[in-house]
Scaffold this active site. Sequence first.
Site, PDB file in Angstrom:
ATOM      1  N   GLY A 318       0.833  -1.192   0.000  1.00  0.00           N
ATOM      2  CA  GLY A 318       0.000   0.000   0.000  1.00  0.00           C
ATOM      3  C   GLY A 318       0.869   1.244   0.000  1.00  0.00           C
ATOM      4  N   GLU A 319       0.304   2.348   0.439  1.00  0.00           N
ATOM      5  CA  GLU A 319       0.977   3.644   0.503  1.00  0.00           C
ATOM      6  C   GLU A 319       1.232   4.245  -0.883  1.00  0.00           C
ATOM      7  OE1 GLU A 319       4.565   3.546   2.824  1.00  0.00           O
ATOM      8  OE2 GLU A 319       3.677   2.324   4.424  1.00  0.00           O
ATOM      9  N   GLY A 320       1.026   3.472  -1.930  1.00  0.00           N
ATOM     10  CA  GLY A 320       1.390   3.914  -3.273  1.00  0.00           C
ATOM     11  C   GLY A 320       2.813   3.531  -3.624  1.00  0.00           C
TER      12      GLY A 320
END
Length: 353
Positions: A318-320
């Site tokens: 996640g988080e990009g």
Amino acid sequence: MKRFQESLRDVTFLNKNSKRECKEILDSKMKPIGSLGVLEEIAEQLAGILPYSIGKIKRKGCHIVAVSDNGIIEENISPCPPEYTRLVAEEMLNGIAPIGIFCKNLDVDLKVIDVGMKKSIPRKYPNFFISKVVNGTKNFRKEPAMEINQVIDTIENGIFTVEELEDEYDVFSTGEMGIGNTTTSSAVLYSLTRCGLDEAVGRGSGVNDEGLALKKKIIFESCVRYNTFQMSPTEILASVGGLDIAFMVGLYIGAAKCRKLILVDGFISAVAALVASRLNPIIKNYLLFTHISEEPGMKLILKELGKEAFLNMKMRLGEGTGAIFAYPMVWGAVDIYEKMKTPREVYNLFFEE
């Protein structure tokens, strides 16, 4: 609601003439036609999106991480404690979380936005913002996650965020942080597609077999109880979704409205992209799917949208953290358009009889 509806109506098709002209220019370069593959596809997509030549693109990316808490965490569907949402957000802001490290290394501006944390970060940071209508969602196993007006307001906040930044950036990317959000995302995907649970639900932050079975049970029972299969996308979000998903839906709508390219990260970001594309199918033309998440639902989303992701790094953080690595490819696509020469130009430069 007005901004939401107007923004959806304001999304227009890509400029086919600009895309065609870009392809003709790329085909004229000193290389086999199409030999740079995805890079050429990115250049053509940019040409259709931007209201000016891609050579005038603003060469600075903006990575936005939406952070929120999910009430469904009460059901022990994640091995991570709920306070991780806030702690990891602050870790990002201090440049010691992966996305903070990667953004610095790749010279991409990072903006972390509290779109629904129960308790916000007490310290001040220049790239931390608060844009929320409620402090976290409710436990959708017991009651709907949100009210419909909270969903719309959160989407509109995402739209407004891009509008505020449109003069600074031409390329955006998305990420998220929120313990429990693979459960909300899987529930939304299950509702939108009526797929099999095995296709929609993965291990998220690393649940064991018992935890995975619990996630599937909660999602199935909740979606059946609310009959989410008969709902609109915004109603689905209100029933079993998350504030981070809703905010990213707004980011995608805003990017399309403002004619910006937006890089889609992994599973959760892709679920939001699917929701946005269901609200207006034209939006998918402004999205660039960057990498294959290890979550099983990612492949289903790509199939639903007729898209492909060009990186496979076996990531599921996640988080990009996957999307951010596409920026060098975007700038590379612009450079081949701008800097490569035609055979005639190369002959004129270097050939001596």
